[in-house]
Design a protein around this motif. Sequence first.
Motif, PDB file in Angstrom:
ATOM      1  N   TYR A 115      -2.433  46.755  28.343  1.00 52.11           N
ATOM      2  CA  TYR A 115      -3.724  47.311  27.933  1.00 52.11           C
ATOM      3  C   TYR A 115      -4.864  46.441  28.451  1.00 52.11           C
ATOM      4  CZ  TYR A 115      -0.517  49.649  24.692  1.00 52.11           C
ATOM      5  OH  TYR A 115       0.528  50.342  24.142  1.00 52.11           O
ATOM      6  N   ALA A 116      -4.637  45.139  28.490  1.00 46.08           N
ATOM      7  CA  ALA A 116      -5.659  44.236  29.034  1.00 46.08           C
ATOM      8  C   ALA A 116      -5.950  44.577  30.487  1.00 46.08           C
ATOM      9  CB  ALA A 116      -5.192  42.788  28.901  1.00 46.08           C
ATOM     10  N   GLN A 117      -4.912  44.872  31.248  1.00 48.67           N
ATOM     11  CA  GLN A 117      -5.082  45.274  32.638  1.00 48.67           C
ATOM     12  C   GLN A 117      -5.807  46.614  32.725  1.00 48.67           C
ATOM     13  OE1 GLN A 117      -0.926  45.180  33.739  1.00 48.67           O
ATOM     14  NE2 GLN A 117      -1.092  43.138  34.687  1.00 48.67           N
ATOM     15  N   THR A 118      -5.428  47.538  31.846  1.00 45.11           N
ATOM     16  CA  THR A 118      -6.016  48.884  31.857  1.00 45.11           C
ATOM     17  C   THR A 118      -7.517  48.855  31.636  1.00 45.11           C
ATOM     18  OG1 THR A 118      -3.957  49.874  31.021  1.00 45.11           O
ATOM     19  CG2 THR A 118      -5.977  51.154  30.722  1.00 45.11           C
ATOM     20  N   ILE A 119      -7.981  47.998  30.720  1.00 44.08           N
ATOM     21  CA  ILE A 119      -9.414  47.984  30.409  1.00 44.08           C
ATOM     22  C   ILE A 119     -10.187  46.985  31.267  1.00 44.08           C
ATOM     23  CG2 ILE A 119      -8.972  48.749  28.052  1.00 44.08           C
ATOM     24  CD1 ILE A 119      -9.483  45.911  27.073  1.00 44.08           C
ATOM     25  N   GLY A 120      -9.495  46.332  32.193  1.00 40.55           N
ATOM     26  CA  GLY A 120     -10.182  45.483  33.160  1.00 40.55           C
ATOM     27  C   GLY A 120     -10.495  44.075  32.696  1.00 40.55           C
ATOM     28  N   LEU A 121      -9.646  43.507  31.861  1.00 46.15           N
ATOM     29  CA  LEU A 121      -9.865  42.125  31.437  1.00 46.15           C
ATOM     30  C   LEU A 121      -9.361  41.149  32.497  1.00 46.15           C
ATOM     31  CD1 LEU A 121      -8.736  42.128  27.673  1.00 46.15           C
ATOM     32  CD2 LEU A 121     -11.040  42.420  28.585  1.00 46.15           C
ATOM     33  N   ASP A 122      -9.873  39.929  32.438  1.00 44.82           N
ATOM     34  CA  ASP A 122      -9.283  38.830  33.181  1.00 44.82           C
ATOM     35  C   ASP A 122      -7.985  38.495  32.456  1.00 44.82           C
ATOM     36  OD1 ASP A 122      -8.476  36.202  33.898  1.00 44.82           O
ATOM     37  OD2 ASP A 122     -10.494  35.773  34.631  1.00 44.82           O
ATOM     38  N   VAL A 123      -6.850  38.933  32.988  1.00 40.36           N
ATOM     39  CA  VAL A 123      -5.571  38.856  32.290  1.00 40.36           C
ATOM     40  C   VAL A 123      -5.156  37.419  32.022  1.00 40.36           C
ATOM     41  CG1 VAL A 123      -3.130  39.467  32.377  1.00 40.36           C
ATOM     42  CG2 VAL A 123      -4.843  41.081  33.205  1.00 40.36           C
ATOM     43  N   LYS A 124      -5.477  36.511  32.955  1.00 37.79           N
ATOM     44  CA  LYS A 124      -5.113  35.113  32.748  1.00 37.79           C
ATOM     45  C   LYS A 124      -5.812  34.549  31.519  1.00 37.79           C
ATOM     46  CE  LYS A 124      -5.000  30.583  34.991  1.00 37.79           C
ATOM     47  NZ  LYS A 124      -5.356  29.779  36.189  1.00 37.79           N
ATOM     48  N   LYS A 125      -7.102  34.825  31.387  1.00 32.98           N
ATOM     49  CA  LYS A 125      -7.853  34.356  30.218  1.00 32.98           C
ATOM     50  C   LYS A 125      -7.337  35.019  28.945  1.00 32.98           C
ATOM     51  CE  LYS A 125     -12.232  33.182  32.512  1.00 32.98           C
ATOM     52  NZ  LYS A 125     -13.687  33.480  32.594  1.00 32.98           N
ATOM     53  N   PHE A 126      -7.018  36.291  29.059  1.00 28.30           N
ATOM     54  CA  PHE A 126      -6.486  37.021  27.906  1.00 28.30           C
ATOM     55  C   PHE A 126      -5.170  36.401  27.442  1.00 28.30           C
ATOM     56  CE2 PHE A 126      -3.674  40.359  26.224  1.00 28.30           C
ATOM     57  CZ  PHE A 126      -4.435  40.823  25.157  1.00 28.30           C
ATOM     58  N   ASP A 127      -4.278  36.116  28.398  1.00 29.17           N
ATOM     59  CA  ASP A 127      -2.980  35.524  28.062  1.00 29.17           C
ATOM     60  C   ASP A 127      -3.146  34.165  27.389  1.00 29.17           C
ATOM     61  OD1 ASP A 127      -1.631  37.685  29.061  1.00 29.17           O
ATOM     62  OD2 ASP A 127      -1.145  36.754  30.998  1.00 29.17           O
ATOM     63  N   GLU A 128      -4.083  33.372  27.905  1.00 32.28           N
ATOM     64  CA  GLU A 128      -4.330  32.053  27.318  1.00 32.28           C
ATOM     65  C   GLU A 128      -4.828  32.183  25.877  1.00 32.28           C
ATOM     66  OE1 GLU A 128      -7.081  30.283  29.990  1.00 32.28           O
ATOM     67  OE2 GLU A 128      -5.559  29.767  31.513  1.00 32.28           O
ATOM     68  N   CYS A 129      -5.679  33.165  25.658  1.00 30.85           N
ATOM     69  CA  CYS A 129      -6.224  33.390  24.315  1.00 30.85           C
ATOM     70  C   CYS A 129      -5.113  33.809  23.350  1.00 30.85           C
ATOM     71  CB  CYS A 129      -7.309  34.466  24.376  1.00 30.85           C
ATOM     72  SG  CYS A 129      -8.007  34.913  22.759  1.00 30.85           S
ATOM     73  N   VAL A 130      -4.290  34.740  23.764  1.00 30.60           N
ATOM     74  CA  VAL A 130      -3.207  35.234  22.917  1.00 30.60           C
ATOM     75  C   VAL A 130      -2.194  34.124  22.615  1.00 30.60           C
ATOM     76  CG1 VAL A 130      -1.239  36.818  22.838  1.00 30.60           C
ATOM     77  CG2 VAL A 130      -3.470  37.633  23.638  1.00 30.60           C
ATOM     78  N   ALA A 131      -1.990  33.243  23.586  1.00 30.93           N
ATOM     79  CA  ALA A 131      -1.020  32.154  23.417  1.00 30.93           C
ATOM     80  C   ALA A 131      -1.536  31.059  22.486  1.00 30.93           C
ATOM     81  CB  ALA A 131      -0.672  31.559  24.779  1.00 30.93           C
ATOM     82  N   ASN A 132      -2.836  31.027  22.251  1.00 35.20           N
ATOM     83  CA  ASN A 132      -3.436  30.016  21.376  1.00 35.20           C
ATOM     84  C   ASN A 132      -4.331  30.726  20.347  1.00 35.20           C
ATOM     85  OD1 ASN A 132      -2.746  27.311  22.877  1.00 35.20           O
ATOM     86  ND2 ASN A 132      -3.437  28.718  24.461  1.00 35.20           N
ATOM     87  N   PRO A 133      -3.707  31.368  19.367  1.00 29.52           N
ATOM     88  CA  PRO A 133      -4.455  32.301  18.507  1.00 29.52           C
ATOM     89  C   PRO A 133      -5.076  31.698  17.242  1.00 29.52           C
ATOM     90  CG  PRO A 133      -2.133  32.455  18.010  1.00 29.52           C
ATOM     91  CD  PRO A 133      -2.272  31.399  19.075  1.00 29.52           C
ATOM     92  N   ALA A 134      -5.033  30.397  17.098  1.00 27.13           N
ATOM     93  CA  ALA A 134      -5.450  29.786  15.827  1.00 27.13           C
ATOM     94  C   ALA A 134      -6.847  30.241  15.390  1.00 27.13           C
ATOM     95  CB  ALA A 134      -5.399  28.267  15.940  1.00 27.13           C
ATOM     96  N   LYS A 135      -7.821  30.219  16.317  1.00 22.65           N
ATOM     97  CA  LYS A 135      -9.190  30.598  15.958  1.00 22.65           C
ATOM     98  C   LYS A 135      -9.274  32.082  15.594  1.00 22.65           C
ATOM     99  CE  LYS A 135     -11.598  26.997  18.582  1.00 22.65           C
ATOM    100  NZ  LYS A 135     -12.590  26.718  19.662  1.00 22.65           N
ATOM    101  N   LYS A 136      -8.489  32.904  16.294  1.00 26.05           N
ATOM    102  CA  LYS A 136      -8.504  34.341  16.012  1.00 26.05           C
ATOM    103  C   LYS A 136      -7.857  34.618  14.644  1.00 26.05           C
ATOM    104  CE  LYS A 136     -10.274  34.715  20.032  1.00 26.05           C
ATOM    105  NZ  LYS A 136     -11.740  34.618  20.097  1.00 26.05           N
ATOM    106  N   ILE A 137      -6.806  33.905  14.340  1.00 27.11           N
ATOM    107  CA  ILE A 137      -6.142  34.073  13.044  1.00 27.11           C
ATOM    108  C   ILE A 137      -7.085  33.686  11.915  1.00 27.11           C
ATOM    109  CG2 ILE A 137      -4.299  33.161  11.572  1.00 27.11           C
ATOM    110  CD1 ILE A 137      -2.532  33.044  14.077  1.00 27.11           C
ATOM    111  N   GLU A 138      -7.885  32.647  12.138  1.00 24.69           N
ATOM    112  CA  GLU A 138      -8.862  32.238  11.124  1.00 24.69           C
ATOM    113  C   GLU A 138      -9.862  33.358  10.864  1.00 24.69           C
ATOM    114  OE1 GLU A 138     -12.181  28.720  10.296  1.00 24.69           O
ATOM    115  OE2 GLU A 138     -10.971  28.681  12.121  1.00 24.69           O
ATOM    116  N   ILE A 139     -10.329  34.013  11.932  1.00 21.69           N
ATOM    117  CA  ILE A 139     -11.254  35.147  11.781  1.00 21.69           C
ATOM    118  C   ILE A 139     -10.586  36.279  11.014  1.00 21.69           C
ATOM    119  CG2 ILE A 139     -12.482  36.975  13.039  1.00 21.69           C
ATOM    120  CD1 ILE A 139     -12.933  34.919  15.304  1.00 21.69           C
ATOM    121  N   ILE A 140      -9.364  36.612  11.405  1.00 23.62           N
ATOM    122  CA  ILE A 140      -8.629  37.715  10.773  1.00 23.62           C
ATOM    123  C   ILE A 140      -8.399  37.426   9.295  1.00 23.62           C
ATOM    124  CG2 ILE A 140      -6.404  38.926  10.748  1.00 23.62           C
ATOM    125  CD1 ILE A 140      -6.354  38.344  13.853  1.00 23.62           C
TER     126      ILE A 140
END
Length: 360
Positions: A290-315
């Motif tokens: 889906y990241a590829q489909t919507i035109g994200l920088d996939v490398k940056k996306f993968d790095e973000c998903v692999a280090n989710p601590a800040k996102k989990i705090e938001i959630i």
Amino acid sequence: MATTTQTQTLAKMKRWFAAACLIPIGFMSGQLMAEPAFKINGKAYTVEDLARDHQGKFYEIEQKRYELISDLAREKYLDEFWQGLADKGKVSVEKARNDYIDSRTKVSDGEIKEAMDQFKDYPALKDKSDAEKKKMITDYLKSKKAQDVFQSILSEGIAKKQLEIQYPEPKEPVFKLAITDADPVKYGPNAKDTKPMGCNGNACPITIIEYSEFQCPFCERVQPTVKRIMKDYQGKIRWAVRDFPLGFHNRAKPAAIAAHCAKDQGKYWEMYEELFKNQKNLGDADFKKYAQTIGLDVKKFDECVANPAKKIEIIDNNTRSGEKVGVTGTPAYFVNGRRLSGALPYEEFKKVIDSELAKK
């Protein structure tokens, strides 16, 4: 059958009430608001202190109390109604009740035939003989008519003021929810409508905050309604989303992380739409696709998903904020702080939105 169901429901509510009464309730009255709740290290907390941050939970308790009292009043009124019939006819209460209900729940052959045609493919009737089907349908129709009989008795009693619920129905509070920088916001029906359109921030007369999660089928079901609202009220509205992943949906939190990682690249709403369109495919490999489909920088996306601590705090913060205002399931919506729950039709949103616009 209806009487048994009613009794079981009341018994359940009574058990709940016994537990709930351990908590200070009636928080909407000024007297109880000032009641002491507890002390921690000598610092006293009142019910008002607790209700300020947990309005939703306190309201739910008070609403349950009101519903219990209302149900008990109806049960008592019906008991006295049957007793009155029994005294008048000089028969037992059971006979008076049964005779009254039986005389008003007769089912015609035409009604049975119509219902059998309507429910012919119903799973519960499968492999049943014609006689068994007829009996099941007849019992069902009589049960429905019995419910109407009870309601008619109660409605007449209320109209004649023979039955009056004097305990005040609690008024649901208007919750104070402020948009934060962590909240994804849009102003129109499309994913790219993230810039103000006709109104900006707090200047928008309507703010809707959605608590939802990507694995919830009801959240997906309401998406067309959301788009219609955003189109019809464009220029007057902003819409924000907060995560409320449910514990029994194991892919809800990973999907929320993927959405927030897309937000870092300015494409939260594009990912939001992809995740809802593909609810049955929420694996890690799917997120990357889906990241590829919507035109994200996939490398940056993968790095973000692999280090989710800040996102989990938001959630987790989003989930806690929802719990404080009484969210227990998804979807839940707050229209200028007024709560709506469930996959509601457009008309339910419109009613509240129009009333809020009228205030402005």
